[in-house]
Design an enzyme around this catalytic site. Structure first.
Site, PDB file in Angstrom:
ATOM      1  N   GLU A 202     -36.756  -1.542  -4.455  1.00  0.00           N
ATOM      2  CA  GLU A 202     -37.049  -2.961  -4.200  1.00  0.00           C
ATOM      3  C   GLU A 202     -38.456  -3.194  -3.648  1.00  0.00           C
ATOM      4  OE1 GLU A 202     -33.843  -4.620  -1.882  1.00  0.00           O
ATOM      5  OE2 GLU A 202     -32.609  -4.883  -3.651  1.00  0.00           O
ATOM      6  N   GLU A 387     -27.915  -1.997  -8.525  1.00  0.00           N
ATOM      7  CA  GLU A 387     -27.180  -2.528  -7.371  1.00  0.00           C
ATOM      8  C   GLU A 387     -26.551  -3.855  -7.763  1.00  0.00           C
ATOM      9  OE1 GLU A 387     -29.148  -2.927  -3.571  1.00  0.00           O
ATOM     10  OE2 GLU A 387     -30.357  -1.149  -3.944  1.00  0.00           O
TER      11      GLU A 387
HETATM   12  C1  BG6 Z   1     -30.549  -4.260  -1.392  1.00  0.00           C
HETATM   13  C2  BG6 Z   1     -30.948  -2.947  -0.773  1.00  0.00           C
HETATM   14  O1  BG6 Z   1     -31.509  -5.190  -1.060  1.00  0.00           O
HETATM   15  O2  BG6 Z   1     -29.397  -4.891  -0.965  1.00  0.00           O
HETATM   16  C3  BG6 Z   1     -29.825  -2.208  -0.104  1.00  0.00           C
HETATM   17  O3  BG6 Z   1     -31.587  -2.094  -1.700  1.00  0.00           O
HETATM   18  C4  BG6 Z   1     -28.926  -3.185   0.619  1.00  0.00           C
HETATM   19  O4  BG6 Z   1     -30.371  -1.219   0.748  1.00  0.00           O
HETATM   20  C5  BG6 Z   1     -28.343  -4.154  -0.408  1.00  0.00           C
HETATM   21  O5  BG6 Z   1     -27.919  -2.584   1.362  1.00  0.00           O
HETATM   22  C6  BG6 Z   1     -27.319  -5.132   0.115  1.00  0.00           C
HETATM   23  O6  BG6 Z   1     -27.818  -5.828   1.228  1.00  0.00           O
HETATM   24  P1  BG6 Z   1     -27.028  -5.835   2.587  1.00  0.00           P
HETATM   25  O7  BG6 Z   1     -27.894  -6.577   3.533  1.00  0.00           O
HETATM   26  O8  BG6 Z   1     -25.748  -6.531   2.311  1.00  0.00           O
HETATM   27  O9  BG6 Z   1     -26.824  -4.418   2.974  1.00  0.00           O
END
Ligand code: BG6
Length: 490
Positions: A202, A387
């Site tokens: 990211e 993700e």
């Molecule tokens: C992404 C990141 O932005 O979102 C992760 O690469 C992160 O590291 C994921 O965990 C989800 O966000 P959060 O704040 O719910 O953990």
């Protein structure tokens, strides 16, 4: 209507990051990372960094604020730092990979903790930490046992403290050299175990000390550091070609979608300009050059950066082979309202057509198809959703089951849309890895209760729990889905 066949070798799996999953803080020679100073937060209050001044005063400052000149990051023994133990993958990797293997995972995205390999980051003459190297070797071998392909992120939200404090992290060119020593070492060492590499997680949301290693938060420092990351990315692409022709190396962005609030031309054009602030990074790393709008964008952000013709030529010569991205939600852009940045993308004004997660993230499966098309139209490069998922506070019932139908519904609806993007729209999609297949620490809030997993981990927001793993209902659902290559989605 199906025109394109869904790929037989589609990479179904899940994704994690060392600072949220691994633990093993300072174990077996690991050095300090900037994320080690980050405290747990809450849904409403953000996370903090603990620092210490020369006169011995300690303080907690906002995770994204500048580190005062005379202060350094500091570990206070009375504070709980979620990354130190995280959810224990370091000690539990065999069971964890077995559980993923039994689900039929084809891919497992994880990150290497840079300071486990080079405690100071790889400064000239530094001897690598063999124990750290052996740890990841064992992890990759374990993946191999189950036919799981590791997708390895080399830089995920943590920076060697030594480099942050001595070179201002990525703002200093020395950090590029150190990173390249680290990359060369791990790519060479693991070339028979790993094919897919992601140099930077990211990149478009990196800022501040914890994630970028920079001690001041000016726009110029930030974008200079990001330019150095572009150089490191291009050099990694070049190096990868030299080490193995099998390697596939992709850039990675947070690309949750953005809509204009309405047809008011200022909102439509504003949304386009706003989206460019994210796409800028893929424009540079996939197309290979600073786009024509970059000058005005940087000026508007107040960023003055230095680039050389040699650096720009390198970026041009070695673009990324695929575009990986995270997608959690969409946001609505209104030129008169502020946009808030957090993990998962941007938060703008309300979208009356969507429901939201308890953490306020709008749920928008069609938005995923929209973004896949937007990106494929623009880049015509293979895409990889690395993700996606729903963070929820799960309940363990008295009989020990966890009935996370809300997660199944979220994932099912998103997977249906990605399948349409592939089979109807013809998007070239390599794979799909859900975020946090085994529960891990939330990056945005530091909470444990914002869970994404198919596998529950017994740990609470204060870091108390046995770390025992329990399969959720979604575990069986995803297993069936993978085993039928997405056909059995119900
Ligand atoms: C992404 C990141 O932005 O979102 C992760 O690469 C992160 O590291 C994921 O965990 C989800 O966000 P959060 O704040 O719910 O953990």
């Amino acid at each position: 209507m199906t025109i394109h066949e869904f790929p037989k070798d589609f990479l179904w799996g899940g994704a994690t990051a060392a600072n949220q999953f691994e633990g093993g803080f300072l174990t077996e020679g690991r050095g300090l990372s900037t994320n080690d100073f980050v405290t747990a937060g809450t849904k409403s209050a953000g996370r903090k960094i603990s620092i210490k001044f020369a006169d011995d005063l300690t303080e907690l400052i906002d995770v994204e604020s500048s580190i005062p000149e005379e202060a350094v990051g500091y570990i206070d023994d009375s504070i709980y730092y979620p990354s130190h133990k995280a959810t224990g993958f370091y000690h539990n990797y065999k069971e964890d990979i077995r559980l993923l293997g039994e689900m039929g995972f084809k891919a497992f995205r994880m990150s290497i903790s840079w300071t486990r390999i080079f405690p100071k980051g790889g400064i000239e003459g530094e001897i690598p930490n063999e124990e750290g190297l052996i740890f990841y070797e064992k992890v990759f071998q374990e993946c191999m046992k189950y036919g799981i392909k590791p997708i390895v992120t080399l830089y995920h939200f943590e920076n060697p403290v030594y480099l942050a404090d001595n070179y201002n992290g990525w703002a200093g060119k020395e950090t590029i050299e150190c990173y390249m020593r680290y990359v060369k070492l791990v790519m060479t060492r693991y070339k028979h175990l790993v094919t897919y590499w992601i140099p930077i997680n990211e990149i478009n949301v990196l800022r501040g000390y914890a994630r970028l290693g920079v001690r001041d938060t000016s726009a110029s420092t930030r974008y200079q550091a990001l330019h150095h990351l572009f150089i490191a990315n291009a050099r990694t692409n070049k190096l990868a070609q030299e080490i193995s022709s099998d390697f596939k190396v992709g850039c990675m962005l947070a690309l949750s979608g953005i809509y204009p609030e309405d047809c008011k031309p200022e909102n439509v054009f504003g949304a386009l300009e706003f989206r460019r602030r994210a796409l800028f990074f893929a424009d540079v790393m996939i197309r290979g050059y600073y786009p024509s709008y970059a000058g005005s964008m940087l000026e508007e952000l107040g960023a003055i950066i230095e680039t050389t013709p040699e650096e720009l030529a390198l970026i041009k010569a070695y673009p990324s082979q695929f575009l990986a991205f995270s997608y959690y939600r969409t946001t609505v852009y209104n030129t008169d309202l502020p946009q808030k940045v957090d993990t998962g993308g941007q938060l703008g004004s309300e979208n009356p057509y969507l429901t939201k997660s308890p953490w306020g993230w709008p749920i928008d499966p069609i938005g995923l198809r929209y973004v896949l098309n937007e990106l494929y139209d623009r880049y015509q490069a293979p895409l990889f959703i690395v993700e996606n998922g729903l963070g929820m506070n799960d309940t363990v019932e008295v009989d020990g089951t966890i009935n996370d139908d809300y997660r199944i519904n979220y994932l099912r609806s998103h997977i249906k849309e990605l399948m349409k993007a592939v089979t109807i729209d013809g998007v070239d999609l390599i794979g799909y890895t859900t975020w946090g297949p085994i529960d891990l620490i939330s990056s945005g809030t530091g909470e444990m209760n914002k869970r994404y997993g198919f596998i529950y981990v017994d740990l609470n927001n204060q870091g108390i729990g046995t770390l025992k793993r329990i399969k959720k209902k979604s575990y069986y659902w995803y297993k069936k889905l993978i085993n039928t290559n997405g056909k059995d989605i119900n």
